[in-house]
Design an enzyme around this catalytic site. Sequence first.
Site, mmCIF file in Angstrom:
data_model
loop_
_atom_site.group_PDB
_atom_site.id
_atom_site.type_symbol
_atom_site.label_atom_id
_atom_site.label_comp_id
_atom_site.label_asym_id
_atom_site.label_seq_id
_atom_site.Cartn_x
_atom_site.Cartn_y
_atom_site.Cartn_z
ATOM 1 N N ASP A 31 4.680 -5.660 -10.502
ATOM 2 C CA ASP A 31 5.316 -6.732 -11.277
ATOM 3 C C ASP A 31 6.366 -6.184 -12.229
ATOM 4 O OD1 ASP A 31 3.591 -8.361 -10.059
ATOM 5 O OD2 ASP A 31 2.394 -8.879 -11.838
ATOM 6 N N PHE A 34 9.526 -5.225 -10.596
ATOM 7 C CA PHE A 34 10.206 -6.452 -10.211
ATOM 8 C C PHE A 34 10.906 -7.061 -11.430
ATOM 9 C CE2 PHE A 34 10.541 -11.009 -9.619
ATOM 10 C CZ PHE A 34 10.949 -11.134 -8.298
ATOM 11 N N ASP A 35 10.163 -7.141 -12.543
ATOM 12 C CA ASP A 35 10.730 -7.739 -13.753
ATOM 13 C C ASP A 35 11.947 -6.969 -14.246
ATOM 14 O OD1 ASP A 35 8.811 -9.617 -13.627
ATOM 15 O OD2 ASP A 35 7.537 -8.775 -15.210
ATOM 16 N N SER A 80 5.360 -41.650 7.662
ATOM 17 C CA SER A 80 4.043 -41.041 7.480
ATOM 18 C C SER A 80 3.314 -41.118 8.815
ATOM 19 C CB SER A 80 3.285 -41.717 6.353
ATOM 20 O OG SER A 80 3.076 -43.048 6.687
ATOM 21 N N GLU A 111 -2.739 -28.755 13.441
ATOM 22 C CA GLU A 111 -2.355 -28.114 12.184
ATOM 23 C C GLU A 111 -3.237 -28.610 11.061
ATOM 24 O OE1 GLU A 111 1.719 -29.149 11.425
ATOM 25 O OE2 GLU A 111 2.231 -28.823 13.534
ATOM 26 N N LYS A 113 -3.733 -30.438 7.547
ATOM 27 C CA LYS A 113 -3.001 -31.452 6.788
ATOM 28 C C LYS A 113 -3.063 -31.033 5.323
ATOM 29 C CE LYS A 113 -2.585 -36.426 6.178
ATOM 30 N NZ LYS A 113 -2.391 -36.409 4.750
ATOM 31 N N ASP A 115 -2.557 -31.121 1.399
ATOM 32 C CA ASP A 115 -2.638 -32.252 0.482
ATOM 33 C C ASP A 115 -1.765 -32.017 -0.745
ATOM 34 O OD1 ASP A 115 -3.394 -34.648 -0.506
ATOM 35 O OD2 ASP A 115 -5.380 -34.016 -1.153
ATOM 36 N N ARG A 134 9.841 -37.492 -0.678
ATOM 37 C CA ARG A 134 9.752 -38.545 0.323
ATOM 38 C C ARG A 134 10.229 -39.882 -0.248
ATOM 39 N NH1 ARG A 134 6.829 -41.772 4.172
ATOM 40 N NH2 ARG A 134 5.668 -43.041 2.721
ATOM 41 N N GLU A 171 5.288 -29.478 2.849
ATOM 42 C CA GLU A 171 4.467 -29.993 1.759
ATOM 43 C C GLU A 171 4.555 -29.057 0.559
ATOM 44 O OE1 GLU A 171 3.177 -32.769 2.879
ATOM 45 O OE2 GLU A 171 1.493 -33.295 1.577
ATOM 46 N N TYR A 224 7.765 -29.085 9.904
ATOM 47 C CA TYR A 224 8.519 -29.980 10.790
ATOM 48 C C TYR A 224 9.994 -29.615 10.720
ATOM 49 C CZ TYR A 224 9.605 -34.566 12.951
ATOM 50 O OH TYR A 224 10.017 -35.573 13.776
ATOM 51 N N LYS A 310 -8.555 -37.373 8.943
ATOM 52 C CA LYS A 310 -8.871 -37.001 7.562
ATOM 53 C C LYS A 310 -10.331 -36.609 7.410
ATOM 54 C CE LYS A 310 -6.498 -39.458 4.458
ATOM 55 N NZ LYS A 310 -5.710 -39.231 3.266
ATOM 56 N N CYS A 405 -25.469 -33.228 -33.664
ATOM 57 C CA CYS A 405 -24.425 -32.344 -33.155
ATOM 58 C C CYS A 405 -25.031 -30.984 -32.792
ATOM 59 C CB CYS A 405 -23.328 -32.164 -34.200
ATOM 60 S SG CYS A 405 -22.087 -30.963 -33.693
ATOM 61 N N CYS A 408 -23.514 -28.321 -35.432
ATOM 62 C CA CYS A 408 -23.721 -28.329 -36.880
ATOM 63 C C CYS A 408 -24.898 -29.201 -37.318
ATOM 64 C CB CYS A 408 -22.443 -28.758 -37.598
ATOM 65 S SG CYS A 408 -22.052 -30.491 -37.355
ATOM 66 N N CYS A 423 -19.379 -36.349 -33.488
ATOM 67 C CA CYS A 423 -19.933 -35.676 -34.649
ATOM 68 C C CYS A 423 -18.989 -36.016 -35.800
ATOM 69 C CB CYS A 423 -19.970 -34.163 -34.433
ATOM 70 S SG CYS A 423 -20.238 -33.295 -35.985
ATOM 71 N N CYS A 429 -17.777 -28.973 -39.177
ATOM 72 C CA CYS A 429 -18.300 -28.622 -37.857
ATOM 73 C C CYS A 429 -17.387 -27.560 -37.221
ATOM 74 C CB CYS A 429 -18.373 -29.883 -37.009
ATOM 75 S SG CYS A 429 -18.994 -29.592 -35.364
HETATM 76 S S1 IVH Z 1 3.970 -34.052 10.055
HETATM 77 C C1 IVH Z 1 6.467 -37.480 11.643
HETATM 78 N N1 IVH Z 1 2.295 -32.098 9.433
HETATM 79 O O1 IVH Z 1 0.777 -35.953 5.641
HETATM 80 C C2 IVH Z 1 5.585 -36.375 11.228
HETATM 81 N N2 IVH Z 1 2.526 -33.902 7.915
HETATM 82 O O2 IVH Z 1 0.155 -38.836 6.437
HETATM 83 C C3 IVH Z 1 5.663 -36.081 9.784
HETATM 84 N N3 IVH Z 1 1.210 -33.648 5.859
HETATM 85 O O3 IVH Z 1 3.813 -37.521 4.891
HETATM 86 C C4 IVH Z 1 4.578 -35.380 9.144
HETATM 87 N N4 IVH Z 1 0.329 -31.698 6.366
HETATM 88 O O4 IVH Z 1 3.218 -35.366 3.620
HETATM 89 C C5 IVH Z 1 2.825 -33.283 9.054
HETATM 90 N N5 IVH Z 1 0.905 -30.289 9.000
HETATM 91 C C6 IVH Z 1 1.429 -31.443 8.622
HETATM 92 C C7 IVH Z 1 1.110 -32.057 7.398
HETATM 93 C C8 IVH Z 1 1.673 -33.304 7.080
HETATM 94 C C9 IVH Z 1 0.408 -32.657 5.451
HETATM 95 C C10 IVH Z 1 1.454 -34.879 5.076
HETATM 96 C C11 IVH Z 1 2.902 -35.290 4.989
HETATM 97 C C12 IVH Z 1 2.972 -36.653 5.599
HETATM 98 C C13 IVH Z 1 1.549 -37.111 5.515
HETATM 99 C C14 IVH Z 1 1.270 -38.068 6.655
#
Ligand code: IVH
Length: 673
Positions: A31, A34-35, A80, A111, A113, A115, A134, A171, A224, A310, A405, A408, A423, A429
């Site tokens: 680090d 790098f700094d 989505s 893949e 998903k 969050d 988005r 994401e 994507y 999900k 408490c 105290c 309290c 306290c």
């Molecule tokens: S593909 C048309 N791949 O999930 C395809 N989405 O419910 C576009 N997300 O809005 C999305 N991991 O924010 C894709 N491996 C992944 C993802 C992913 C998370 C999210 C993304 C999307 C939402 C869809």
Amino acid sequence: MTVKEEIDALRAELDTHNYNYYVLNAPTIGDREFDEMMRRLQDLEAAHPEYFDPASPSQRVGSDLTDDFVQVLHARPMLSLANTYSRSEVEDFYRRVEQGLGGEPFEICCELKFDGLSISLIYEEGRLVRAVTRGDGVHGDDVTANVRTIRSIPLTLRGEGWPDDFEIRGEVLMPWESFERLNAEREQNEEPLFANPRNAASGTLKLQNSREVARRRLDAYLYYLLADPLPSDGHYENLQTARTWGFKVSGDMRLCRSLDEVMAFISHWDTARQNLPVATDGVVLKVNSVRQQERLGYTAKVPRWAIAYKFKAEQALTRLSSVTYQVGRQGTVTPVANFDAVPLSGTIVRRATLHNDDFVQALDLHIGDMVYVEKGGEIIPKITAVDTDSRTMMLGDKVRMVSRCPECGTPLVRYEGEAAWYCPNDSGCPPQLKGRIEHFVSRKAMNIDGLGGETVDLLWRAGLVHDAADLYQLRAADVARLPRMGQKSALNIVHGIAASRDVPFDRVLFAIGIRFVGETVAKTLATAFRSMDAVAAARLDDLVAVTEIGEKIAQSVIRFFADQRNRTLVERLREAGLQFALSEATAADAPVSDVLAGKSIVISGVFQHHSRDEYKALIERHGGTNVSSISSRTSFILAGENMGPAKREKAAALGIPLVSEEEFLRAIGAIDN
Ligand code: IVH
């Protein structure tokens, strides 16, 4: 070597180290080195502004400059995905694809998903030019300045063969580790906690201060690629190629050729995801061939070639070993459940808040109970249920709220209409007194360099400080005698304290810790009353006459200044030389008219004459209040161009008028009628 050559060499080298560290997770230098390199680059860039480049790795540290988010139209709408929680619907999806492709062989790319929140990145000639959220799918916020601070997102591409101009979506995430650190810090400052990493990531990306964004350490996975032409017909292959350009692409992807393989992927990650450094909430299944994706097409809202499965909220079953009670700086006593350590969504959890007595009673908790602990996206673990079936005859003690408490011994009180117990011993306290000093020195308050919770604790134990005003009496020699404290750090602390005499009045008002007076309310009060004396002398009517100050806050301010002990503390702080009034410069921002008094105004869309920030300031200077979302209490919407359809509909449904930019400027007298 010329200066330009050195700058270029440093940029290239720092880019490589960032990539090694943030994308490959395999740093090759320390680090410190790098700094040093970064500092050298920053110095050269500061001395040679002619070589400024927004893609320089130095730009990742962000700046304090606030920049408004401009809304931009997505080149292709960000759709989505159809969601499901059931495996039989995954099977239905698979069959539909089979049928849609008329028996042609196909592969499914499985893949994780992630969050977080989706982001669209635009690259031109190998450089990041725009990053857009988005938004409503059609327009999003331009958050480029903030996204530049995310170290795993390349500002300039590596490798070769990238198209001249393309988009890549993915994401933005806040890793568990960053998330926990951020929340711990917020807890210390008694700021509201983020419920989960997704909210934290989205709150962070919307900040107007990219330096703060940089500090919070976001990460991003890309999933994507949109380009014309694409490197290959395979989505999976395209992502592998994008990885060679420097993008962080998950290694946990798999091409599957049968439904069984897809199901095996789902089953594996349903539990294995607990060990990931980031939050995931399911898996995404995509038909791999882009040609086949096109053949399958889209419904009105979602692609027919992909689906999201999900996961159910993650749960763990563990044994409740004890309940302890925590006393906050305002005296709130919160029950905390302690249980046998269990792994849950990437971290080991041992404790969960039980919120208040009502919550405990509703669960009918007994010590020794097997309890379900859940994170389900919400990070602060919570106990959702008791496994009553596993109770034996040997039922443990029922959990009851303490009546005194724990720190105290003072009998606790409960105020009408509140679930919490307090309290009331706010002058004796220890955690309350110490907590108030911690709050006073915290970053958003007096921001005293070198002074954090730990040092306050040491000073407190040594009997050197009993309240915030004592800090200003400290001498470096006293501080240096503390355990593990060097001469240099001691000097640093004393200098930090001295420098805090220049902290502006609104932050002093926040720092003294009046209940319900947070950062924003303190600003409002400071602007309205201009000095500590005026705030202290204000009557209930004066206080509630200020927009956004309600009865509860007003009462609290009055109660604070009615207490002789608080008045003494405030007097001692005045003697210590703190800012007790607005400076001339800030006073210039004071209201210039009250034509908008009592009005709650939402700003939406894109404007011609002023930026959104300028409109916000104009609203405030004419006595109005800028609010972020439309409700029945909204007076009107200051509507620019391209206002989002969702907002438009909501305004229409609630009958809230739209006011154009020109009408608004006329109303405040900025342009002639
Ligand atoms: S593909 C048309 N791949 O999930 C395809 N989405 O419910 C576009 N997300 O809005 C999305 N991991 O924010 C894709 N491996 C992944 C993802 C992913 C998370 C999210 C993304 C999307 C939402 C869809």
